[in-house]
Design a protein around this motif. Structure first.
Motif, PDB file in Angstrom:
ATOM      1  N   GLN A 261       0.844  -1.204   0.000  1.00 56.47           N
ATOM      2  CA  GLN A 261       0.000   0.000   0.000  1.00 56.47           C
ATOM      3  C   GLN A 261       0.876   1.249   0.000  1.00 56.47           C
ATOM      4  OE1 GLN A 261      -2.568  -0.435   3.383  1.00 56.47           O
ATOM      5  NE2 GLN A 261      -3.678  -2.173   2.505  1.00 56.47           N
ATOM      6  N   GLY A 262       0.417   2.286  -0.691  1.00 51.24           N
ATOM      7  CA  GLY A 262       1.250   3.477  -0.845  1.00 51.24           C
ATOM      8  C   GLY A 262       2.447   3.132  -1.707  1.00 51.24           C
ATOM      9  N   LEU A 283       7.672  10.832  -8.027  1.00 53.30           N
ATOM     10  CA  LEU A 283       6.433  10.428  -7.368  1.00 53.30           C
ATOM     11  C   LEU A 283       5.320  11.402  -7.735  1.00 53.30           C
ATOM     12  CD1 LEU A 283       7.752   9.614  -3.777  1.00 53.30           C
ATOM     13  CD2 LEU A 283       6.846   7.949  -5.407  1.00 53.30           C
ATOM     14  N   PRO A 284       4.088  10.904  -7.859  1.00 48.14           N
ATOM     15  CA  PRO A 284       2.962  11.815  -8.081  1.00 48.14           C
ATOM     16  C   PRO A 284       2.684  12.609  -6.817  1.00 48.14           C
ATOM     17  CG  PRO A 284       2.161   9.582  -7.717  1.00 48.14           C
ATOM     18  CD  PRO A 284       3.650   9.495  -7.768  1.00 48.14           C
ATOM     19  N   SER A 289      -2.692  11.327  -4.141  1.00 48.87           N
ATOM     20  CA  SER A 289      -1.422  10.611  -3.981  1.00 48.87           C
ATOM     21  C   SER A 289      -0.831  10.803  -2.592  1.00 48.87           C
ATOM     22  CB  SER A 289      -0.410  11.089  -5.030  1.00 48.87           C
ATOM     23  OG  SER A 289      -0.875  10.851  -6.334  1.00 48.87           O
ATOM     24  N   ASN A 290      -0.849  12.036  -2.119  1.00 47.48           N
ATOM     25  CA  ASN A 290      -0.164  12.344  -0.863  1.00 47.48           C
ATOM     26  C   ASN A 290      -0.722  11.561   0.320  1.00 47.48           C
ATOM     27  OD1 ASN A 290       1.406  14.098  -2.293  1.00 47.48           O
ATOM     28  ND2 ASN A 290       0.402  15.956  -1.572  1.00 47.48           N
ATOM     29  N   PHE A 344      -1.346   3.299  -8.845  1.00 45.09           N
ATOM     30  CA  PHE A 344      -0.326   2.499  -9.533  1.00 45.09           C
ATOM     31  C   PHE A 344       0.076   3.160 -10.846  1.00 45.09           C
ATOM     32  CE2 PHE A 344       0.880  -0.632 -12.708  1.00 45.09           C
ATOM     33  CZ  PHE A 344       1.876  -1.348 -12.051  1.00 45.09           C
ATOM     34  N   PHE A 345      -0.909   3.556 -11.621  1.00 45.97           N
ATOM     35  CA  PHE A 345      -0.657   4.147 -12.937  1.00 45.97           C
ATOM     36  C   PHE A 345      -0.065   5.547 -12.808  1.00 45.97           C
ATOM     37  CE2 PHE A 345      -3.686   0.795 -13.512  1.00 45.97           C
ATOM     38  CZ  PHE A 345      -3.337   0.207 -14.718  1.00 45.97           C
ATOM     39  N   LEU A 346      -0.461   6.291 -11.770  1.00 44.71           N
ATOM     40  CA  LEU A 346       0.126   7.608 -11.531  1.00 44.71           C
ATOM     41  C   LEU A 346       1.621   7.498 -11.231  1.00 44.71           C
ATOM     42  CD1 LEU A 346      -2.688   9.250  -9.355  1.00 44.71           C
ATOM     43  CD2 LEU A 346      -1.859  10.110 -11.566  1.00 44.71           C
ATOM     44  N   GLY A 347       2.020   6.418 -10.527  1.00 44.41           N
ATOM     45  CA  GLY A 347       3.434   6.216 -10.232  1.00 44.41           C
ATOM     46  C   GLY A 347       4.256   6.016 -11.489  1.00 44.41           C
ATOM     47  N   VAL A 348       3.764   5.185 -12.402  1.00 43.12           N
ATOM     48  CA  VAL A 348       4.473   4.963 -13.672  1.00 43.12           C
ATOM     49  C   VAL A 348       4.513   6.259 -14.467  1.00 43.12           C
ATOM     50  CG1 VAL A 348       4.529   3.621 -15.800  1.00 43.12           C
ATOM     51  CG2 VAL A 348       3.725   2.546 -13.675  1.00 43.12           C
TER      52      VAL A 348
END
Length: 365
Positions: A261-262, A283-284, A289-290, A344-348
Motif C-alpha cells: 500500500q502506498g 512520485l505523483p 497521492s499524498n 499504480f498508474f500515476l506512479g508509472v
C-alpha cells in the motif's frame, strides 16, 4: 515438486513465430508450446505438459507448459553462420544455444572490448512487467520519436515468448529488446545486463533505456525474499558505470496487502537498503497521492542517496486518459485497471513524465 500429465491437443488456439497456445484434453485445459524448443503440433497429437504451477494456482496465467511432444520428429536445427554458442537454460533439458551480442560469432563482438561509460545517461528501472506497456503508451501519447530500449533480466520468467505484452511491443518500430542471462526470447540476447546496456548505449545515442523483469516475479511476504530485490543491483551497476538510475515506483491504493500500500516495500527496500549510488525517485503529488505515500515520504527524505522528484497529479491524469485510449488491450496490474487502482498508474506516469521533462528530445510534456 514437479507434476506432469499426458494430454491430447484438441485445438491450436494461437500461433505466433515463437509459441503455440493449445487447447488440451487434460491438465488445466490449455498449454503453451515454445516453438524454439519443441516441434509444432496439431489437433490430435499427444504431448506431455508440466502442470506444477497450474495445480498450485501460481503464475503462467493458468497455462500448462509443454515438456515433450510424443511421436514427432525431434528438432535438429542445423548450424548456420548466425548461430552462437552461448547456452540458455543451461543444464536443463531445454538448454539451447543463442547468438548473443557479445559472442565471438557476433558482428558486434568488438564493441565489448571497450570500457563502458554511460556519461550521465538516465536509465529507467521498472519492477513489474505490467508497467512496460504503460510506459510505451505514455511515450506514444507524447509523440516521442526515439526508441524505447528494454533490457529484460532473468530473475523472473526465462522464456519471454509467453508475454503477450512483449509479443505486441516487439512488432513496434520504435521498440527494441534484449533478454539477458538465462532469459531468452527478446529480439537480441546477451550474457548480462551490463553488456545489454553497453549495446544500447553504443548503438543508440538517442533512446530511452529501461531495465525490467519478465512476467512471473516471486514474493514471499518477507523483507528480502522477492525477485525484484535485483533493482538494487541494477541501480548500483548503472551508477558505477557513470549513469543515473530513475526508479519507477510501485504504488497502490487498492492492494489489500499492507506491504504494497502506498509505496510498495518492493521499491523502498532495495532502494534504501541495497542501493549505494545516487538514485532519482519520481512520485505523483496531489491530494489523492499524498494521502497514500505521505508516511513513506518522511522516511525516504532522510535517505541521502535518494532524490525525490514530485510531479503534480493534474499533469499526469490527462496522460493516463490518453494511454487507455491508445492501448488496444486493457491495461492492468494485478488484475486492476486504471479506475480500480489509479495510484499504480500515476506512479508509472510520474517517472516517465519526469524523465521526458528532463530530456532534451522533443516531447509535449
Amino acid at each position: 515438486m514437479l507434476t506432469e500429465e499426458k494430454v491430447q491437443v484438441l485445438e491450436v488456439l494461437e500461433r505466433t513465430s515463437t509459441i503455440l497456445r493449445l487447447k488440451t484434453s487434460g491438465g488445466s485445459g490449455k498449454a503453451i508450446l515454445y516453438r524454439t524448443l519443441h516441434s509444432d503440433v496439431q489437433s490430435g497429437d499427444w504431448i506431455v505438459v508440466n502442470t506444477t504451477a497450474t495445480k498450485l494456482q501460481l503464475g503462467t496465467g493458468g497455462w500448462d507448459i509443454v515438456r515433450n511432444v510424443i511421436d514427432k520428429p525431434l528438432l535438429d536445427k542445423k548450424k548456420e553462420d548466425e548461430d552462437g554458442h552461448i547456452m540458455k537454460a543451461r543444464y536443463l533439458g531445454d538448454q539451447h544455444s543463442s547468438l548473443t551480442i557479445e559472442s565471438p560469432e557476433s558482428r558486434t563482438h568488438q564493441m565489448f572490448h571497450q570500457k563502458l561509460d554511460l556519461q550521465g545517461r538516465k536509465v529507467l528501472l521498472c519492477e513489474l512487467h505490467s508497467m512496460l506497456p504503460i510506459v510505451w503508451f505514455i511515450l506514444q501519447s507524447q509523440e516521442v520519436n526515439i526508441p524505447l530500449l528494454v533490457v529484460l533480466s532473468d530473475e523472473a520468467s526465462l522464456p519471454l515468448a509467453m508475454s503477450k505484452h512483449l509479443t505486441y511491443l516487439q512488432e513496434m518500430d520504435k521498440f527494441e529488446s534484449i533478454s539477458t542471462g538465462q532469459a531468452f526470447g527478446a529480439q537480441k540476447e546477451s550474457i548480462n545486463i551490463v553488456t545489454a546496456l553497453q549495446y544500447f548505449h553504443e548503438t543508440h545515442e538517442e533512446g530511452i533505456i529501461l531495465i525490467t523483469l519478465g512476467p512471473g516475479i516471486v514474493g514471499s511476504s518477507t523483507r528480502y525474499g522477492f525477485s525484484s530485490l535485483s533493482q538494487g543491483n541494477w541501480a548500483n551497476m548503472i551508477g558505477a558505470l557513470g549513469g543515473t538510475p530513475i526508479w519507477i515506483p510501485r504504488l497502490s491504493g487498492a492492494d489489500e496487502r499492507e506491504r504494497h500500500q502506498g509505496i510498495s516495500h518492493h521499491t523502498i527496500t532495495p532502494l534504501t537498503e541495497l542501493t549505494l549510488t545516487k538514485s532519482i525517485l519520481p512520485l505523483p503529488s496531489g491530494d489523492y497521492s499524498n494521502k497514500w505515500i505521505e508516511t513513506s515520504l518522511l522516511y525516504l527524505e532522510t535517505i541521502e542517496n535518494v532524490s525525490i522528484k514530485k510531479v503534480a497529479e493534474q499533469k499526469l491524469l490527462p496522460l493516463l486518459d490518453q494511454v487507455q485510449q491508445l492501448s488496444p488491450f486493457p491495461l492492468t496490474s494485478m488484475g486492476r485497471t486504471i479506475d480500480k487502482d489509479p495510484l499504480f498508474f500515476l506512479g508509472v506516469a510520474a517517472a516517465v513524465y519526469w524523465y521526458l521533462s528532463e530530456d532534451t528530445h522533443s516531447c509535449n510534456v
